[in-house]
Design a protein around this motif. Structure first.
Motif, PDB file in Angstrom:
ATOM      1  N   GLN A   1      -0.095   6.305  -3.734  1.00 17.71           N
ATOM      2  CA  GLN A   1      -0.161   7.563  -4.447  1.00 17.71           C
ATOM      3  C   GLN A   1      -0.215   7.354  -5.954  1.00 17.71           C
ATOM      4  O   GLN A   1      -0.972   8.008  -6.666  1.00 17.71           O
ATOM      5  N   ARG A   2       0.634   6.421  -6.432  1.00 19.18           N
ATOM      6  CA  ARG A   2       0.654   6.166  -7.867  1.00 19.18           C
ATOM      7  C   ARG A   2      -0.674   5.618  -8.364  1.00 19.18           C
ATOM      8  O   ARG A   2      -1.163   5.996  -9.440  1.00 19.18           O
ATOM      9  N   SER A   3      -1.293   4.736  -7.574  1.00 21.38           N
ATOM     10  CA  SER A   3      -2.581   4.163  -7.983  1.00 21.38           C
ATOM     11  C   SER A   3      -3.676   5.216  -8.040  1.00 21.38           C
ATOM     12  O   SER A   3      -4.507   5.218  -8.961  1.00 21.38           O
ATOM     13  N   ILE A   4      -3.688   6.113  -7.056  1.00 24.74           N
ATOM     14  CA  ILE A   4      -4.720   7.159  -7.038  1.00 24.74           C
ATOM     15  C   ILE A   4      -4.601   8.040  -8.270  1.00 24.74           C
ATOM     16  O   ILE A   4      -5.590   8.358  -8.940  1.00 24.74           O
ATOM     17  N   ASP A   5      -3.364   8.448  -8.587  1.00 24.15           N
ATOM     18  CA  ASP A   5      -3.152   9.311  -9.758  1.00 24.15           C
ATOM     19  C   ASP A   5      -3.550   8.603 -11.042  1.00 24.15           C
ATOM     20  O   ASP A   5      -4.174   9.193 -11.930  1.00 24.15           O
ATOM     21  N   GLU A   6      -3.159   7.323 -11.150  1.00 25.15           N
ATOM     22  CA  GLU A   6      -3.482   6.584 -12.366  1.00 25.15           C
ATOM     23  C   GLU A   6      -4.990   6.393 -12.542  1.00 25.15           C
ATOM     24  O   GLU A   6      -5.501   6.509 -13.654  1.00 25.15           O
ATOM     25  N   ILE A   7      -5.664   6.107 -11.457  1.00 28.60           N
ATOM     26  CA  ILE A   7      -7.115   5.894 -11.540  1.00 28.60           C
ATOM     27  C   ILE A   7      -7.830   7.166 -11.967  1.00 28.60           C
ATOM     28  O   ILE A   7      -8.700   7.158 -12.847  1.00 28.60           O
ATOM     29  N   HIS A   8      -7.466   8.296 -11.361  1.00 28.53           N
ATOM     30  CA  HIS A   8      -8.118   9.560 -11.704  1.00 28.53           C
ATOM     31  C   HIS A   8      -7.842   9.929 -13.155  1.00 28.53           C
ATOM     32  O   HIS A   8      -8.745  10.357 -13.884  1.00 28.53           O
ATOM     33  N   ALA A   9      -6.578   9.766 -13.548  1.00 27.90           N
ATOM     34  CA  ALA A   9      -6.241  10.114 -14.928  1.00 27.90           C
ATOM     35  C   ALA A   9      -6.974   9.217 -15.912  1.00 27.90           C
ATOM     36  O   ALA A   9      -7.435   9.674 -16.962  1.00 27.90           O
TER      37      ALA A   9
ATOM     38  N   MET B   1       0.825  -1.205   0.000  1.00 25.93           N
ATOM     39  CA  MET B   1       0.000   0.000   0.000  1.00 25.93           C
ATOM     40  C   MET B   1       0.858   1.253   0.000  1.00 25.93           C
ATOM     41  O   MET B   1       0.591   2.199  -0.757  1.00 25.93           O
ATOM     42  N   VAL B   2       1.918   1.249   0.830  1.00 26.35           N
ATOM     43  CA  VAL B   2       2.785   2.426   0.915  1.00 26.35           C
ATOM     44  C   VAL B   2       3.479   2.677  -0.421  1.00 26.35           C
ATOM     45  O   VAL B   2       3.640   3.821  -0.849  1.00 26.35           O
ATOM     46  N   GLU B   3       3.866   1.605  -1.097  1.00 24.94           N
ATOM     47  CA  GLU B   3       4.580   1.748  -2.367  1.00 24.94           C
ATOM     48  C   GLU B   3       3.688   2.224  -3.497  1.00 24.94           C
ATOM     49  O   GLU B   3       4.116   2.969  -4.374  1.00 24.94           O
ATOM     50  N   LYS B   4       2.412   1.770  -3.521  1.00 24.56           N
ATOM     51  CA  LYS B   4       1.572   2.005  -4.688  1.00 24.56           C
ATOM     52  C   LYS B   4       0.410   2.959  -4.465  1.00 24.56           C
ATOM     53  O   LYS B   4      -0.322   3.256  -5.414  1.00 24.56           O
TER      54      LYS B   4
END
Length: 610
Positions: free
Chosen positions: A363-371, A358-361
């Motif tokens: 922020q990246r997951s949130i950005d990717e999902i929104h985009a 969770m810590v690794e992914k």
């Protein structure tokens, strides 16, 4: 005081307190209540079991004597019995004849298969008798015949016990009446062997050592496994606790210990059935089982406490460590990692690993999902706009306007007004179609454009009937999109009529307000579509996702598939602009016509561009 407050806030202390307050203390209280309540329930169950058996035995007696009464009832009106009641001692020959016939046809038939019946006798009021045990009244020994007759309104009477050859016999007497005058003409005596009835009742006994006996209303023992007790007075506790009661139970003490007494009174025989069972025999095994259960439960509790306590300690340590790591993560430190002990593959180990991932992914997951969501929505909207603009761009409006104006002028000069009207209507259609594609307008404007389109079609098909079943005053408050109705109406002519080589004879538009907005239905009388195609289209319309790939017709020709895509494009424009539940639904489609439903929102006096 401060130390106590700090400990109460920790999970470890809370678990200990919760265990003692909500488990150990209630368990001790429950154990105490259960121990006493189980003792009470064991006794109650023993009483209930005994009462059930006594009711079964009493039910058997009631059924037996009731059945005996019913089987002997037809004998009262039997012609032989009626003739026997009328003869006197002087009618010797007739007496012998009737006696023989009654013996063969009635008495033997009643006695057949009933080994508990000792004898059956019929006695007339004139002293005549026919019986299988005596030929004269003197043959009944010392029985007082005057005491056998039922009293009052009773037709049947259960008499006292007498002995025949060392065997207890009970006589049941029943009145005979004349079939015409209903006067009492005689008596029927049924002698029963109590040994047979006693043997059956004892089979229903509660235990190996228990006994069941019967007492009459005079307080005498009528039936008892020990024959020497028959005819004797009932025990003292009977008069105090049983007499004049319908049913009940009690526990008495005698030389053999405590006994459970269960009794029930029978209104039919006026007898009381009593069962005596040693209480220890009924409850001894249950009490032993109860005590063993208590010992096992205490042992299991102690073992469980040991293992649960160790597990709770390990769990709280792991949770506390994870809590510290999450605090660091919440402060912005994404470099923290939870240490997973080697070989730890339980839920805690998986939780630590999930935390690290969770810590690794995160922020990246949130950005990717929104985009991704934004790109998909923008792409869908652009595709629809591109398709509409491509269709609109195929027409040069200025060239068409000039051409139609010239046609209109020549038509007016030549006085060909149908051509003039068609040119004006066609120019209106072109002017309406070149406006911004998905601009929100009122249904009133969209319906006027459809009216213009239908005017052109009526010039082509003079027998076409157009039925408008709505109020034009409702349409300005209904929100719509430009060019959503014309493709649907055009589909009617292309796919309902032309495709099936039918003359366009009817099209109707019906509208009304509903709880969720405005409902518009387009109906025709042309050829419909297959039910499987209709179901697939409706399934796509109900889907919350882009279901264009699921549309029927992948293996069809382009013309057939285009009709489905046209419906889908209109539905998607409505769903993207207004959201659910607005859009299309095919209500029905048969060879007699199709009904297509459109749901649109209502904004009373609202802003169409909102």
């Amino acid at each position: 005081m401060h130390l106590f407050k700090f400990r109460v806030k920790t999970i470890r202390v809370k678990l200990v307190l919760l265990f003692f307050i909500f488990f150990l203390l209630p368990f001790m209280l429950f154990g105490y209540i259960w121990y006493h309540r189980s003792t009470q329930l064991i006794e109650e169950n023993a009483i209930a079991s005994a009462r059930k058996s006594i009711q079964q035995a009493n039910g058997y007696l009631n059924y037996y004597f009731g059945e005996l009464e019913r089987t002997t009832f037809p004998l009262i009106a039997h012609p032989l019995i009626q003739d026997f009641m009328k003869i006197t001692t002087n009618d010797v020959y007739e007496r012998l004849s009737l006696t023989q016939q009654i013996q063969n046809q009635i008495i033997n038939q009643v006695l057949y298969g009933k080994k508990e019946v000792y004898g059956l006798s019929i006695i007339s009021d004139k002293g005549m008798i026919v019986s299988n045990i005596a030929d004269t009244l003197e043959g009944f020994g010392n029985r007082d015949m005057s005491q056998l007759e039922p009293t009052g309104q009773q037709n049947i009477k259960f008499n006292r016990i007498h002995w025949e050859n060392g065997m207890p016999i009970m006589s049941i007497s029943r009145r005979f009446t004349d079939a015409h005058t209903y006067e009492i003409k005689g008596l029927m005596l049924i002698d029963l062997r109590l040994n047979e009835i006693s043997a059956f009742i004892n089979k229903l006994g509660l235990s190996e050592t228990g006994i069941t006996w019967i007492a009459n209303k005079e307080g005498e023992v009528v039936l008892h496994p020990a024959h020497n007790q028959i005819g004797k007075a009932v025990p003292e506790w009977y008069d105090e606790n049983v007499r004049k009661k319908e049913q009940g139970s009690l526990i008495v003490n005698d030389s053999g210990g405590q006994k459970l007494i269960v009794f029930e009174h029978s209104p039919l025989t006026d007898w009381t059935l009593v069962s005596e069972v040693p209480l220890q025999e009924l409850t001894g095994d249950l009490f032993a089982l109860r005590n063993l259960t208590v010992i096992i439960l205490i042992a299991v509790t102690l073992v469980s406490l040991f293992f649960i306590g160790g597990f709770a300690l390990n769990l709280t340590n792991s949770v506390s460590n994870l809590k510290r790591l999450m605090k660091r993560t919440g402060s912005g430190d994404m470099s923290v990692r939870a240490h997973v002990p080697p070989g730890n593959h339980d839920e805690l180990g998986e939780l630590y690993e999930s935390f690290n991932q969770m810590v690794e992914k995160l922020q990246r997951s949130i950005d990717e999902i929104h985009a991704s969501e934004l790109r998909e929505k923008e792409l869908t909207i652009k595709q629809r706009e591109t398709m509409l603009k491509s269709m609109q761009a195929q027409i040069n409006p200025h060239f068409l306007y000039n051409t139609l104006e010239v046609i209109n002028s020549y038509a007016i000069l030549e006085n060909v007004m149908p051509i003039s009207r068609m040119a004006i209507s066609l120019a209106s259609l072109f002017r309406y179609s070149i406006t911004s594609g998905d601009a929100k307008i009122s249904l009133h404007d969209e319906m006027q454009n459809v009216q213009t389109y239908l005017d052109i079609q009526k010039e082509r098909f003079e027998h076409l009937i157009v039925d408008m079943q709505f109020s034009w005053s409702d349409l300005p408050q209904v929100q719509a999109l430009r060019l959503i109705l014309q493709p649907l109406v055009e589909n009617v002519f292309r796919h309902a009529y032309e495709k099936h080589e039918l003359y366009p004879e009817f099209i109707a538009l019906a509208g009304e307000r509903t709880l969720i907005g405005y409902r518009l239905v387009i109906m025709d009388k042309g050829g419909g579509m297959d039910s499987a195609v209709m179901d697939k289209l409706n399934q796509a319309f109900r889907s919350e996702e882009d279901a264009e790939s699921q549309l029927p017709g992948n293996d069809w020709n382009e013309e057939k598939r285009w009709g489905h895509i046209g419906l889908w494009n209109v539905h998607q424009r409505l769903r993207l602009s207004f959201g659910a539940p607005y859009g299309l639904t095919i209500l029905n489609s048969t060879d007699k016509g199709t009904s297509l439903e459109i749901h649109l929102p209502i904004i009373d006096g609202g802003n169409w561009d909102a």
